[in-house]
Motif scaffolding. Structure first.
Motif, PDB file in Angstrom:
ATOM      1  N   ASP A  60       0.831  -1.208   0.000  1.00  0.00           N
ATOM      2  CA  ASP A  60       0.000   0.000   0.000  1.00  0.00           C
ATOM      3  C   ASP A  60       0.864   1.256   0.000  1.00  0.00           C
ATOM      4  N   VAL A  61       1.909   1.243   0.804  1.00  0.00           N
ATOM      5  CA  VAL A  61       2.802   2.404   0.863  1.00  0.00           C
ATOM      6  C   VAL A  61       3.585   2.537  -0.441  1.00  0.00           C
ATOM      7  N   LEU A  62       4.041   1.426  -0.981  1.00  0.00           N
ATOM      8  CA  LEU A  62       4.757   1.463  -2.257  1.00  0.00           C
ATOM      9  C   LEU A  62       3.884   2.064  -3.359  1.00  0.00           C
ATOM     10  N   GLU A  63       2.635   1.672  -3.396  1.00  0.00           N
ATOM     11  CA  GLU A  63       1.720   2.204  -4.411  1.00  0.00           C
ATOM     12  C   GLU A  63       1.439   3.684  -4.169  1.00  0.00           C
ATOM     13  N   TYR A  68       4.670   9.931  -7.041  1.00  0.00           N
ATOM     14  CA  TYR A  68       5.675  10.959  -6.766  1.00  0.00           C
ATOM     15  C   TYR A  68       7.096  10.433  -6.962  1.00  0.00           C
ATOM     16  N   ALA A  69       7.215   9.208  -7.470  1.00  0.00           N
ATOM     17  CA  ALA A  69       8.533   8.587  -7.634  1.00  0.00           C
ATOM     18  C   ALA A  69       8.653   8.037  -9.052  1.00  0.00           C
ATOM     19  N   TRP A  70       8.777   8.936 -10.014  1.00  0.00           N
ATOM     20  CA  TRP A  70       8.777   8.543 -11.423  1.00  0.00           C
ATOM     21  C   TRP A  70       9.944   7.623 -11.764  1.00  0.00           C
ATOM     22  N   GLY A  71      11.054   7.749 -11.037  1.00  0.00           N
ATOM     23  CA  GLY A  71      12.213   6.919 -11.331  1.00  0.00           C
ATOM     24  C   GLY A  71      12.179   5.551 -10.687  1.00  0.00           C
ATOM     25  N   ALA A  72      11.095   5.262  -9.952  1.00  0.00           N
ATOM     26  CA  ALA A  72      11.036   4.008  -9.193  1.00  0.00           C
ATOM     27  C   ALA A  72       9.962   3.050  -9.680  1.00  0.00           C
ATOM     28  N   HIS A  73       9.222   3.406 -10.723  1.00  0.00           N
ATOM     29  CA  HIS A  73       8.081   2.583 -11.150  1.00  0.00           C
ATOM     30  C   HIS A  73       8.481   1.139 -11.444  1.00  0.00           C
ATOM     31  N   ALA A  74       9.523   0.953 -12.246  1.00  0.00           N
ATOM     32  CA  ALA A  74       9.922  -0.414 -12.615  1.00  0.00           C
ATOM     33  C   ALA A  74      10.383  -1.194 -11.390  1.00  0.00           C
ATOM     34  N   SER A  75      11.043  -0.519 -10.473  1.00  0.00           N
ATOM     35  CA  SER A  75      11.526  -1.191  -9.269  1.00  0.00           C
ATOM     36  C   SER A  75      10.379  -1.559  -8.337  1.00  0.00           C
ATOM     37  N   ILE A  76       9.439  -0.659  -8.172  1.00  0.00           N
ATOM     38  CA  ILE A  76       8.285  -0.931  -7.319  1.00  0.00           C
ATOM     39  C   ILE A  76       7.488  -2.112  -7.853  1.00  0.00           C
ATOM     40  N   GLU A  77       7.400  -2.201  -9.160  1.00  0.00           N
ATOM     41  CA  GLU A  77       6.569  -3.238  -9.773  1.00  0.00           C
ATOM     42  C   GLU A  77       7.241  -4.602  -9.834  1.00  0.00           C
ATOM     43  N   GLY A  78       8.577  -4.663  -9.835  1.00  0.00           N
ATOM     44  CA  GLY A  78       9.181  -5.970 -10.051  1.00  0.00           C
ATOM     45  C   GLY A  78      10.369  -6.362  -9.209  1.00  0.00           C
ATOM     46  N   ALA A  79      10.987  -5.395  -8.515  1.00  0.00           N
ATOM     47  CA  ALA A  79      12.211  -5.709  -7.774  1.00  0.00           C
ATOM     48  C   ALA A  79      11.924  -6.630  -6.591  1.00  0.00           C
ATOM     49  N   SER A  80      12.912  -7.415  -6.257  1.00  0.00           N
ATOM     50  CA  SER A  80      12.813  -8.324  -5.114  1.00  0.00           C
ATOM     51  C   SER A  80      12.817  -7.555  -3.792  1.00  0.00           C
ATOM     52  N   PRO A 166      19.841   2.409  -8.174  1.00  0.00           N
ATOM     53  CA  PRO A 166      19.789   3.545  -7.248  1.00  0.00           C
ATOM     54  C   PRO A 166      18.836   4.589  -7.821  1.00  0.00           C
ATOM     55  N   MET A 167      18.052   5.229  -6.953  1.00  0.00           N
ATOM     56  CA  MET A 167      16.997   6.120  -7.453  1.00  0.00           C
ATOM     57  C   MET A 167      16.952   7.457  -6.729  1.00  0.00           C
ATOM     58  N   GLU A 168      17.085   8.533  -7.504  1.00  0.00           N
ATOM     59  CA  GLU A 168      16.822   9.888  -7.026  1.00  0.00           C
ATOM     60  C   GLU A 168      15.597  10.464  -7.723  1.00  0.00           C
ATOM     61  N   GLY A 169      14.992   9.693  -8.591  1.00  0.00           N
ATOM     62  CA  GLY A 169      13.859  10.184  -9.378  1.00  0.00           C
ATOM     63  C   GLY A 169      12.565  10.203  -8.589  1.00  0.00           C
ATOM     64  N   PHE A 170      12.497  11.105  -7.605  1.00  0.00           N
ATOM     65  CA  PHE A 170      11.274  11.232  -6.815  1.00  0.00           C
ATOM     66  C   PHE A 170      11.175  12.653  -6.257  1.00  0.00           C
ATOM     67  N   HIS A 171       9.960  13.063  -5.931  1.00  0.00           N
ATOM     68  CA  HIS A 171       9.717  14.374  -5.336  1.00  0.00           C
ATOM     69  C   HIS A 171       9.970  14.243  -3.835  1.00  0.00           C
ATOM     70  N   GLN A 172      11.030  14.872  -3.362  1.00  0.00           N
ATOM     71  CA  GLN A 172      11.457  14.670  -1.978  1.00  0.00           C
ATOM     72  C   GLN A 172      10.357  14.974  -0.959  1.00  0.00           C
ATOM     73  N   GLU A 173       9.751  16.136  -1.067  1.00  0.00           N
ATOM     74  CA  GLU A 173       8.780  16.542  -0.059  1.00  0.00           C
ATOM     75  C   GLU A 173       7.567  15.616  -0.043  1.00  0.00           C
ATOM     76  N   LYS A 174       7.056  15.290  -1.232  1.00  0.00           N
ATOM     77  CA  LYS A 174       5.835  14.491  -1.286  1.00  0.00           C
ATOM     78  C   LYS A 174       6.065  13.051  -0.864  1.00  0.00           C
ATOM     79  N   VAL A 175       7.200  12.472  -1.264  1.00  0.00           N
ATOM     80  CA  VAL A 175       7.490  11.093  -0.859  1.00  0.00           C
ATOM     81  C   VAL A 175       7.757  11.041   0.640  1.00  0.00           C
ATOM     82  N   ASN A 176       8.511  11.996   1.157  1.00  0.00           N
ATOM     83  CA  ASN A 176       8.732  12.054   2.604  1.00  0.00           C
ATOM     84  C   ASN A 176       7.413  12.172   3.357  1.00  0.00           C
ATOM     85  N   GLU A 177       6.513  12.981   2.833  1.00  0.00           N
ATOM     86  CA  GLU A 177       5.209  13.181   3.463  1.00  0.00           C
ATOM     87  C   GLU A 177       4.433  11.869   3.552  1.00  0.00           C
TER      88      GLU A 177
END
Length: 221
Positions: A60-63, A68-80, A166-177
């Protein structure tokens, strides 16, 4: 020794940022533990270890962070394994903080006379050498420390045949929130610095490209 040198170069030549993961393949507990240990045992300025690693498994949190994490989509969907690397907030890194007292006294076990010397030296470093006189400057410096374990974790994964991103492709404030709202960590103590995923690629990767050594290395005599 030459065999070791060759092995190290081969690892770095083969390591790449994975763009897609096979969700059916999982990194073993043993390999993941070794990757985390590589991070935990990494060096840091003054040995302050201003980091924390969180394996984020909650779907739920990953979704919720995905928009707000455009650089993490592939990792969220398939990474171990999907790991958050946190940096301690400035209040913990300022001279005289309780966290630094804990590190120097309880972890590093400095005797009182050397403890005073170390504390004085860090105060001088903070105020004069690196001018860490604003919260932003302190957080930027702390984040630089966090990238040391990140690099070691990436290299260790490659040695084990595990792919990584490694991923920096995210909105810091919104993901932290989102992470704070869900109780992943306390915003008074930590802030997300970078994310990293581990798993096994589901595609071929193009040949590695890097500048030649004479462009990045020079000897000044």
């Amino acid at each position: 020794m030459k065999d070791i040198n060759k092995f190290i170069e081969e690892v770095f030549n083969k390591r790449y940022t994975c763009k897609g993961y096979d969700s059916e393949k999982q990194v073993s507990d043993e390999d993941f533990r070794t990757i985390i240990e590589a991070g935990r045992l990494s060096p840091s300025s003054f040995g302050f270890e201003p980091w924390k690693f969180i394996l984020l498994k909650n779907r739920d949190v990953l979704e919720e962070i995905k928009p707000y994490a455009w650089g993490a989509h592939a990792s969220i969907e398939g990474a171990s394994h999907f790991v958050l690397i946190l940096a301690r907030t400035p209040k913990h890194m300022k001279p005289g903080s309780e966290y630094l007292r804990h590190i120097k006294s309880d972890i590093q076990k400095w005797p009182d006379d050397l403890l005073k010397q170390r504390s004085k030296k860090y105060g001088e470093f903070s105020d004069d050498d690196f001018d860490l006189n604003s919260d932003r400057a302190v957080f930027d410096w702390t984040t630089k420390q966090v990238y040391i374990p990140l690099a070691n974790m990436l290299t260790t994964a490659a040695m084990l045949g595990v792919d990584s991103t490694p991923m920096e492709g995210f909105h810091q404030e919104k993901v932290n929130e989102v992470l704070v709202k869900n109780g992943v960590y306390d915003k008074e103590d930590f802030r997300l610095a970078v994310m990293v995923a581990f798993g096994y690629s589901n595609r071929e990767h193009r040949e590695k490209t890097r500048r030649e050594v004479d462009e990045v290395f020079e000897v000044f005599e």
